[in-house]
Design a protein around this motif. Structure first.
Motif, PDB file in Angstrom:
ATOM      1  N   PRO A 124      45.028  49.857  38.126  1.00 14.04           N
ATOM      2  CA  PRO A 124      43.839  49.068  38.333  1.00 14.04           C
ATOM      3  C   PRO A 124      43.732  47.615  37.197  1.00 14.04           C
ATOM      4  N   ASP A 125      44.711  47.684  36.190  1.00 15.77           N
ATOM      5  CA  ASP A 125      44.836  46.645  35.248  1.00 15.77           C
ATOM      6  C   ASP A 125      45.888  45.700  36.098  1.00 15.77           C
ATOM      7  N   LEU A 126      46.826  46.241  36.666  1.00 19.72           N
ATOM      8  CA  LEU A 126      47.748  45.307  37.453  1.00 19.72           C
ATOM      9  C   LEU A 126      47.135  44.402  38.451  1.00 19.72           C
ATOM     10  N   LEU A 127      46.361  45.232  38.881  1.00 13.91           N
ATOM     11  CA  LEU A 127      45.475  44.563  40.250  1.00 13.91           C
ATOM     12  C   LEU A 127      44.535  43.374  39.541  1.00 13.91           C
ATOM     13  N   THR A 128      43.869  43.820  38.631  1.00 19.75           N
ATOM     14  CA  THR A 128      42.781  42.707  37.945  1.00 19.75           C
ATOM     15  C   THR A 128      43.550  41.465  37.497  1.00 19.75           C
ATOM     16  N   ALA A 129      44.947  41.894  36.876  1.00 19.95           N
ATOM     17  CA  ALA A 129      45.750  41.010  36.328  1.00 19.95           C
ATOM     18  C   ALA A 129      46.058  39.751  37.315  1.00 19.95           C
ATOM     19  N   THR A 130      45.899  39.843  38.490  1.00 19.25           N
ATOM     20  CA  THR A 130      46.349  38.962  39.527  1.00 19.25           C
ATOM     21  C   THR A 130      45.417  38.075  39.886  1.00 19.25           C
ATOM     22  N   GLY A 131      43.879  38.446  39.198  1.00 20.85           N
ATOM     23  CA  GLY A 131      42.650  37.487  39.580  1.00 20.85           C
ATOM     24  C   GLY A 131      41.863  38.304  40.805  1.00 20.85           C
ATOM     25  N   ALA A 147      55.525  47.796  41.501  1.00 18.11           N
ATOM     26  CA  ALA A 147      54.516  47.481  40.760  1.00 18.11           C
ATOM     27  C   ALA A 147      54.440  45.706  41.128  1.00 18.11           C
ATOM     28  N   ALA A 148      55.582  45.097  41.122  1.00 18.72           N
ATOM     29  CA  ALA A 148      55.512  43.869  41.608  1.00 18.72           C
ATOM     30  C   ALA A 148      55.291  43.664  43.062  1.00 18.72           C
ATOM     31  N   ALA A 149      55.457  44.320  43.852  1.00 19.90           N
ATOM     32  CA  ALA A 149      55.177  44.398  45.301  1.00 19.90           C
ATOM     33  C   ALA A 149      53.567  44.451  45.363  1.00 19.90           C
ATOM     34  N   LEU A 150      53.145  45.262  44.674  1.00 20.95           N
ATOM     35  CA  LEU A 150      51.628  45.470  44.796  1.00 20.95           C
ATOM     36  C   LEU A 150      50.987  44.358  44.034  1.00 20.95           C
TER      37      LEU A 150
END
Ligand SMILES: *Cc1c(COP(=O)(O)O)cnc(C)c1O
Length: 440
Positions: free
Chosen positions: A179-186, A146-149
């Motif tokens: 999807p939440d993980l990705l959008t959390a990065t901006g 998850a961190a890598a992504l």
């Protein structure tokens, strides 16, 4: 109520007296005073409640002491799920455990012993990874998949768009969603297709100047069948943007038993610019996140990701680096050995175990079983296996044992599936069942 001299609560030995017992004193040196004292006090309370005799407090405290200063318990994985997230996924090889123990002291993780100057942190682990995946031009390691992504999204797509198929918006587990993980990065998501179908044209139409990359996520914990269509990496690679493949399980090369499970070498050969994966799934190593870049553009992107401020927050520790390198360079991992285990050997082990247990008076039977890779990969793949079936009551008793054993409940029986266990653990498994049989 007045207490009489015969009141057992008054006969419970004082804490200091129990702590002076030579066995308890030795435990204090090994485990620390706080942990041992808490165990002693809990045991005194059992005596005051009348659960044990006051003169057995020291013995009971010794029995209740943990073997190490951790609250974790060793568990034999007899579930038939090769990668059980609740059991810490992949068990490490002996070589990886030795490497962990070495790194637990001070070591040259970031020192060049030739020059005495600073060395590149984790260089040996990265070299091992690049040797294992020659198709990659660069690699980086972080704490988990998850961190890598997240690091890729945060570096390349903050304030921009990631194009992803609707059918690949995966919930990984424990309520966390990609999807939440990705959008959390901006990053913003540009979803394409429907739950069951997506076409190359859907991707092509979604690509604009805002697009940072196209993301292909392997649905590693479910399958959809029927009227479905997804777009493969070769087609995505024809689009004029970087393609990131989140393969999940960390297979570095194809595996014959798992033809539908993506692997890093194939993903790169098919045109992925970056590949992300987990270290503790089918790769069979410690928890880690792998990032691999294709020669050329992928190398440049890996460099950018490595220099992002958040890369420092996701930095792997020396223990992970050591265990990861030893997993790649050392003997075949226990996970791979388990995956490749021959079912006739598993049956022979189940029969030998059942015979041993029956001879000791346990109602046990060797049966055919079906195991799975688990949430870590290869959804829908059923692996032929063998198990020892016991009466259902064994399940709870086995969980309470030392080592604990986690079986699988099926048709009112407790199955001990042997697929995830190496043959060396059969003695421990038999011992655990016999101890459970004798337990009150
Ligand atoms: C497991 C998985 C992840 C998350 O990896 P962790 O190492 O558990 O953080 C992400 N994507 C896919 C496709 C996975 O299978």
């Amino acid at each position: 109520m007045t207490e009489t001299a015969a009141d057992p609560r008054r006969l419970v030995p004082r804490t200091d007296t129990v702590l002076a017992d030579p066995r308890i004193a030795a435990a204090v040196r090994r485990l620390g005073r706080g942990l041992v004292k808490r165990t002693v006090i809990a045991t005194q309370q059992r005596a005051r409640r009348g659960e044990i005799a006051p003169d057995t407090v020291a013995d009971a405290a010794v029995a209740a002491l943990p073997t190490t200063a951790t609250g974790l318990h060793p568990v034999l994985n007899a579930t038939g799920v090769l990668l059980h997230t609740n059991l810490g996924r992949a068990p490490l090889s002996a070589a990886a455990r030795d490497a962990l123990a070495l790194a637990a002291g001070t070591c040259d993780v970031e020192l060049d012993l030739d020059t005495g100057g600073r060395g590149r942190r984790g260089a040996a682990a990265i070299d091992a990874l690049l040797s294992a995946v020659p198709a990659a031009g660069a690699a980086h390691l972080v704490n988990n998949g998850a961190a890598a992504l997240a690091l890729v999204a945060g570096t390349l797509a903050a304030g921009r768009e990631i194009v992803i198929a609707r059918g690949e918006l995966v919930e990984i587990g424990d309520g966390f969603r990609i999807p939440d993980l990705l959008t959390a990065t901006g990053a913003r998501l540009r979803e394409v297709g429907t739950t069951n179908r997506v076409h190359p044209a859907d991707y092509a139409e979604a690509i604009t100047a805002e697009t940072a990359f196209v993301l292909k996520v392997h649905p590693s914990n479910f399958t959809i069948t029927g009227f479905t269509r997804s777009v493969g990496l070769p087609e995505l690679a024809e689009l004029d943007v970087p393609v990131v493949a989140d393969i999940g399980s960390g297979l570095l090369a194809p595996h014959p038993l798992l033809p539908d499970e993506p692997d890093a070498a194939t993903a790169l050969a098919q045109g992925a610019t970056l590949v992300t994966a987990s270290g503790d799934k089918l790769l069979g190593g410690p928890q880690a996140g792998l990032l691999l870049g294709s020669p050329g553009v992928g190398v440049e992107l890996v460099q950018r990701v490595r220099r992002h401020p958040l890369a420092r927050a996701m930095r792997v520790d020396k223990l992970t680096l050591a265990a990861f390198e030893a997993t790649l360079r050392g003997p075949v991992s226990p996970t791979r050995l388990a995956l490749d285990a021959d079912v006739t050997r598993l049956r022979a082990r189940a029969e030998a175990l059942a015979a041993r247990l029956v001879a000791a008076g346990v109602e046990a039977e060797a049966i055919d079983s079906a195991s799975t890779v688990g949430g870590g990969g290869a959804p829908g793949v059923v692996l032929p296996s063998a198990a020892v079936a016991l009466p259902e009551e064994f399940a709870a008793m086995l969980r309470a044992g030392d080592p604990a054993v986690l079986g699988r409940l099926e048709s009112g029986r407790c199955l001990l599936d042997l697929h995830a266990l190496p043959p060396e653990s059969d003695d421990a498994l038999a011992g655990a069942v016999l101890a459970a049989e004798r337990s009150p």
